[in-house]
Write a protein that holds these residues in place. Structure first.
Motif, short mmCIF file in Angstrom:
data_model
loop_
_atom_site.label_atom_id
_atom_site.label_comp_id
_atom_site.label_asym_id
_atom_site.label_seq_id
_atom_site.Cartn_x
_atom_site.Cartn_y
_atom_site.Cartn_z
N UNK A 1 -50.57 54.17 51.44
CA UNK A 1 -51.72 55.08 51.41
C UNK A 1 -51.29 56.48 51.82
N UNK A 2 -50.47 57.10 51.01
CA UNK A 2 -49.89 58.39 51.37
C UNK A 2 -50.92 59.52 51.44
N UNK A 3 -52.10 59.30 50.88
CA UNK A 3 -53.11 60.36 50.89
C UNK A 3 -53.62 60.67 52.30
N UNK A 4 -53.40 59.76 53.26
CA UNK A 4 -53.84 60.06 54.63
C UNK A 4 -52.65 60.20 55.59
N UNK A 5 -51.46 60.43 55.04
CA UNK A 5 -50.26 60.56 55.87
C UNK A 5 -50.18 61.94 56.51
N UNK A 6 -49.70 61.95 57.75
CA UNK A 6 -49.29 63.20 58.38
C UNK A 6 -47.84 63.45 58.00
N UNK A 7 -47.35 64.62 58.31
CA UNK A 7 -46.00 64.98 57.89
C UNK A 7 -44.93 64.01 58.41
N UNK A 8 -45.00 63.57 59.67
CA UNK A 8 -43.98 62.59 60.13
C UNK A 8 -44.00 61.30 59.32
N UNK A 9 -45.19 60.85 58.92
CA UNK A 9 -45.29 59.62 58.12
C UNK A 9 -44.71 59.84 56.73
N UNK A 10 -44.94 61.01 56.18
CA UNK A 10 -44.38 61.29 54.86
C UNK A 10 -42.86 61.30 54.91
N UNK A 11 -42.33 61.71 56.03
CA UNK A 11 -40.87 61.72 56.19
C UNK A 11 -40.34 60.31 56.44
N UNK A 12 -41.02 59.56 57.32
CA UNK A 12 -40.50 58.27 57.75
C UNK A 12 -40.79 57.13 56.77
N UNK A 13 -41.77 57.30 55.90
CA UNK A 13 -42.19 56.21 55.01
C UNK A 13 -41.82 56.46 53.55
N UNK A 14 -40.84 57.29 53.34
CA UNK A 14 -40.47 57.65 51.97
C UNK A 14 -39.57 56.59 51.34
N UNK A 15 -39.83 56.28 50.09
CA UNK A 15 -38.97 55.44 49.24
C UNK A 15 -38.72 54.06 49.85
N UNK A 16 -37.48 53.71 50.17
CA UNK A 16 -37.17 52.37 50.67
C UNK A 16 -37.93 52.03 51.94
#
Length: 229
Positions: free
Chosen positions: A23-38
């Motif tokens: 659910x990337x639409x509610x991600x903060x910047x750290x989550x976008x960094x830590x939850x990318x791809x694999x």
């Protein structure tokens, strides 16, 4: 581990390897960094933010689904319900019934059932669980709906030693073969994933990474495509 197949199907439907399963639409910047791809699958905090239904994508990221762009009028509801124990808790059983009954019956349906390790590969519990689920999914017009049972993938080298006997490579292979016979007697299809995963990357010895889950998802897609043939 059906939720990981659901996530991989989300990647395919959204054509997004980076965040398609979450659910990337509610991600903060750290989550976008830590939850990318694999890391969508390899990091526990990320895999816990998986997408459970396409309705959420349509609500929060309507342009994120590829199919409506390719197929005018496309309307497929991919929904998951997670049940990890038997007897099935009343609230979970009720929720499953509501989901099955909620969608219009004129819509073509298919059910994909995923068996994890929650019952330690106990055949009796698995068959009882399967019976209870099929009682719901085979109600009324759903009686002839195609159904696929997906059994667990192989274990990896990081599997904890205490589970080697009951959930190790040999136990999983035997379970897959036996459940294939059970599925046949129930009149449903089965998909074994032991062979495709025996040399795959399992970051914790149990769960496949994104690449393995995408392969599972494509196997499910092939099964769905065969229904159209």
């Amino acid at each position: 581990m059906i939720r990981h197949i659901q996530g991989a199907l989300g990647i395919l439907l959204r054509e997004d390897l980076g965040y398609g399963a979450v659910t990337d639409w509610n991600f903060h910047e750290p989550e976008r960094r830590d939850c990318f791809c694999l890391n969508q699958f390899n990091v526990r905090d990320c895999s816990g933010q998986g997408i459970y239904k396409t309705a959420d994508v349509l609500k929060h990221d309507p342009r994120g689904l590829a199919c409506p762009k390719l197929i005018p009028g496309w309307n497929t509801d991919l929904t998951m319900e997670q049940i990890n124990q038997f007897p099935i808790p009343v609230d979970e059983y009720t929720r499953l019934k509501n989901i099955v009954r909620m969608s219009p019956f004129q819509t073509r349906r298919a059910f994909v059932l995923g068996q994890g390790l929650w019952n330690n590969l106990d055949m009796g519990l698995t068959k009882a669980w399967l019976n209870s689920v099929l009682e719901v999914t085979r109600e009324g017009p759903n009686k002839e709906a195609p159904t696929l049972l997906v059994t667990p993938n192989a274990s990896g080298k990081y599997k904890q030693d205490k589970w080697i006997v009951t959930q190790g490579t040999k136990a999983l292979a035997i379970f897959e073969e036996e459940m294939g016979h059970v599925a046949e007697t129930y009149g449903i299809d089965s998909l074994g994933t032991w062979n495709m995963s025996i040399q795959a990357t399992l970051y914790d010895g149990v769960h496949l990474d994104m690449r393995g889950n995408l392969l599972k998802a494509m196997m499910v897609m092939n099964w769905l495509a065969a229904l159209e043939a």
